[in-house]
Design an enzyme around this catalytic site. Structure first.
Site, PDB file in Angstrom:
ATOM      1  CG  LEU A  45       2.525  -5.646  -6.470  1.00  0.00           C
ATOM      2  CD1 LEU A  45       1.887  -4.428  -7.124  1.00  0.00           C
ATOM      3  CD2 LEU A  45       3.891  -5.268  -5.887  1.00  0.00           C
ATOM      4  CB  SER A  46      -0.062  -6.551  -0.494  1.00  0.00           C
ATOM      5  OG  SER A  46       1.179  -6.426   0.156  1.00  0.00           O
ATOM      6  CD  GLU A  47      -4.044  -6.351  -0.496  1.00  0.00           C
ATOM      7  OE1 GLU A  47      -4.186  -6.963   0.565  1.00  0.00           O
ATOM      8  OE2 GLU A  47      -3.396  -5.297  -0.599  1.00  0.00           O
ATOM      9  CB  THR A  48      -3.524  -6.992  -8.479  1.00  0.00           C
ATOM     10  OG1 THR A  48      -2.126  -7.276  -8.323  1.00  0.00           O
ATOM     11  CG2 THR A  48      -3.758  -6.352  -9.838  1.00  0.00           C
ATOM     12  CG  HIS A  75      -2.895  -1.039  -0.145  1.00  0.00           C
ATOM     13  ND1 HIS A  75      -2.906  -2.414  -0.111  1.00  0.00           N
ATOM     14  CD2 HIS A  75      -2.068  -0.682  -1.169  1.00  0.00           C
ATOM     15  CE1 HIS A  75      -2.124  -2.871  -1.085  1.00  0.00           C
ATOM     16  NE2 HIS A  75      -1.605  -1.852  -1.734  1.00  0.00           N
TER      17      HIS A  75
END
Length: 280
Positions: A45-48, A75
């Site tokens: 994902l974009s970030e974890t 986010h």
């Protein structure tokens, strides 16, 4: 075999499958940086986000993209706060300790808001024609001079364009972006936005392994936009909605407020989609 619990939430979401997805590991106390990076790469994902106990805040937070760690991102902070409230039973006020510093977040039901530090800025060394070429636009479609903005070390190039036609027409050139758009960390990140009656339309582009990627909803960029507003308009207050992600098929709705005291607030709805266990 260790078991690590995680939750999937969508941030800036107005529907169950809208917003920007985020994986949040509830307790990362047994994980080292290499394992966290591997988990972030696995989720892709974009970030974890990874949570830890903290003596000075509701929780400590570390954020990883599939390729590297971030000192701050909007986010993941908002999504992690929602998980902290549920798991740690903190109530509607949450503080998070990040590598870049501590931030405060507040909720009204499923809508969260954070106060971001005032971003720093520096001039862009490229002219309008060069930036327009990177984005696949004409120089006359830009609405002002591009500027680098950095909130908590997350530096992005902000490019104001004239209208929705310019927003829709963005087709970044990966090669030009790699050569011309490099922040102080060597990363290529561009936030393109246009003013509307409701607020702003926006798109966020970054490079991953030489390919242009588009982020559906970017809280740090919204905070940087607040810094851009202060740079352009001084102490003039702002309350606006940012629409981002339509081109990715995941509409994100972000709120941005710039207060007269200089405070920058970014928020949105957080929807929990599910939870699970990693067997490491």
């Amino acid at each position: 075999m260790p078991e690590v619990r995680f939750r999937i939430v969508n941030v800036f979401a107005e529907t169950a499958f809208g917003g920007n997805p985020l994986a949040v590991v509830e307790d990362a106390s047994q994980l080292d940086a290499q394992t966290m990076q591997a988990i972030a790469s696995q989720f892709n994902l974009s970030e974890t986000a990874f949570l830890f106990e903290s003596e000075t805040a509701s929780a400590a937070l570390r954020i990883f993209t599939p390729a590297y760690e971030l000192p701050f991102a909007g986010h993941p902070a908002l999504g992690a706060a929602a998980v902290v409230r549920r798991v740690y039973q903190t109530g509607d006020t949450v503080t998070l300790q990040l590598p870049a510093g501590q931030i405060a977040l507040q909720a009204q039901q499923d809508r969260w808001r954070l106060r971001a530090p005032v971003p720093l800025h520096r001039l862009c060394e490229l002219d309008r024609r060069q930036i327009a070429e990177v984005l696949g636009l004409g120089p006359d479609q830009l609405a002002g001079e591009p500027v680098w903005m950095s909130v908590q070390g997350n530096e992005q190039l902000l490019v104001s364009v004239k209208d929705e036609v310019a927003i829709e027409g963005c087709q970044p050139d990966a090669g030009l972006m790699a050569r011309r758009v490099r922040n102080v960390a060597g990363q290529s990140k561009v936030y393109v936005f246009a003013r509307t009656e409701e607020g702003f339309l926006a798109r966020f582009f970054w490079l991953k392994q030489g390919c242009v990627m588009e982020d559906p909803g970017t809280g740090s960029a919204a905070a940087n936009l607040g810094g851009w507003w202060q740079l352009q308009c001084g102490r003039v207050p702002l309350k606006a909605q940012i629409s981002q992600g339509r081109q990715t098929g995941r509409l994100n709705c972000l709120s941005l407020e710039v207060a007269t005291d200089g405070g920058i607030y970014v928020g949105g709805r957080v929807v929990e989609l599910g939870c699970g266990v990693l067997h490491l």
